[in-house]
Structure formats: structure tokens, C-alpha cells
Scaffold this active site. Sequence first.
Site, PDB file in Angstrom:
ATOM      1  N   ASP A 107      38.772 -10.789  12.171  1.00 34.81           N
ATOM      2  CA  ASP A 107      39.471 -11.341  12.947  1.00 34.81           C
ATOM      3  C   ASP A 107      41.047 -11.478  12.337  1.00 34.81           C
ATOM      4  O   ASP A 107      40.944 -11.409  11.190  1.00 34.81           O
ATOM      5  CB  ASP A 107      39.036 -12.774  13.300  1.00 34.81           C
ATOM      6  CG  ASP A 107      37.830 -12.729  13.791  1.00 34.81           C
ATOM      7  OD1 ASP A 107      37.329 -11.710  14.555  1.00 34.81           O
ATOM      8  OD2 ASP A 107      36.781 -13.685  13.615  1.00 34.81           O
TER       9      ASP A 107
HETATM   10  N1  URA Z   1      32.666 -12.718  11.701  1.00 35.92           N
HETATM   11  C1  URA Z   1      33.573 -13.228  12.463  1.00 35.92           C
HETATM   12  O1  URA Z   1      33.170 -14.312  13.105  1.00 35.92           O
HETATM   13  N2  URA Z   1      34.938 -12.898  12.217  1.00 35.92           N
HETATM   14  C2  URA Z   1      35.045 -11.752  11.278  1.00 35.92           C
HETATM   15  O2  URA Z   1      36.280 -11.554  10.938  1.00 35.92           O
HETATM   16  C3  URA Z   1      33.916 -10.939  10.764  1.00 35.92           C
HETATM   17  C4  URA Z   1      32.890 -11.613  10.924  1.00 35.92           C
END
Ligand code: URA
Length: 240
Positions: A104
Amino acid sequence: MERLQKFLAHAGVASRRSCEELILQGRVKVNGKVITALGTKIDPQKDIVEIDGKRVKKEEKKVYVLLNKPAGYVTTSKDPQGRPTVLDLIKDINERIYPVGRLDYETEGLLLLTNDGELSFRLTHPKYKVEKVYQALVKGIPDESDLEKLRKGIRLEDGITHPAKVKILQKGSNSTLLELIIHEGRNRQVRRMCEAINHPVLSLKRIKIGFLSLGSLPKGKFRPLTPEEVKLLKMRVGLV
Ligand code: URA
């Protein structure tokens, strides 16, 4: 003869799944004709394959990069909102590489980038059970029954998660540092898992994929994988 999506992934166009999407979107031509059927087989020696009118050549030098992604970068090659992308951090690499899976915008840590579509596909597919290790700082102090829910698998809107390995690394006054190990890569999975036990994530970092760890690589920096690391990764997912 080779399946079209496999040929595209091997040529380094994108992961196999993304190549399937390109085909379904009608962006792939074989010998001048748009092909939208996923089962189509081609002869890589004879057939001319194009994406968006651009010829796809069979082999490209394979490049493998490990990046310590900072928060505030998107894991796509272009962002409609114009935010910085992880590719802005990769300099002096001539090949077109793309991220293996996703982190993310706010998530930090280990991100692999490559033009090796088959390896990318296997590292992210749950079938190959490659573990991804996350450190999540969550709100509040989860108790054992909360952690047990994550260990058993928890119902999210897109289905029950595979069992996770979870342990507490450190307790604060109103926050807890958890280590979570999962091998799925659903969208915002760790955040949604922690939300589901009412301990939302305050910050999230991925520290390992399989045997690869961040080590002392500074935030925002990248390094090529060593030939030995590439070989071990391929062995892990049955490619050598
Ligand atoms: N899980 C998440 O919630 N975000 C990420 O970036 C990776 C795994």
C-alpha cells in the site's frame, strides 16, 4: 507451442495474471489479429505478437531488484493522482521492471521488482506458499483470543484468510507491535485482518519475502539480487 499469456509473462511484459487481463482487454494481437481467448497457443519462433501495437520480443535480460520502499509511494508504474511511484526510486536500470505484488501507499519495506513474469507470478500465488513477514504496529493490546482468530483464519469480505503465524514483539501503553506471517497477498490484507479483530494498523512494514530480508538497506534504496539469491528464489518456487 506456448500459451499466449505464458509467452507474454516470460517476455517480461507483466505477471501472468496481468497478461491475462491485457488479453481479455483486447490489447494483444497475434499476426495482426486481436486475440481475446486465454487458451490461445502461439509459436514463439514464428508468430508476431503485439501489445497496443508494439511488438513483444521473446527474451530480455532478466533483472531482479530489492527495494526498501518508504511510505508515500504507490506500487504501480503510473498513478492517476500523480503520486510518486516506486519506479521513481529505481535508477540506472534500462529494462522495464515492475513490482512483484503490491504494498500500500502507506506501507514500508521489502518490495521486489523484476521483469521475470513467471517468478513474479509464483512468488505472489498462494499455491507456492512463499511467506511474507510483516511488522504491524496496531492500536491497543490484542489478547490471545484475538491472535488465535488470525492464526485460525478470519472471515474478510473476500473470504476466510489462510492461517497466519502471529506473535507479539512488543507491547506499548496503547499499541502493540505484532509480527504476522502470511503467504496470501490480498489487497490490504494485513490491515483488514487487524481491523477485523478491532486492532487497526497504525503502521505497517514488510521485512521478509521467503528467505530475503531487508537487512541494512536504507529506506528508499535498492540493490540487485545476487545470482545466488535469484537461484534460491527460483528453486523455492520450482523454477530450477
Ligand atoms: N497487507 C496490507 O494490508 N498492506 C500491505 O501493503 C501489505 C500487506
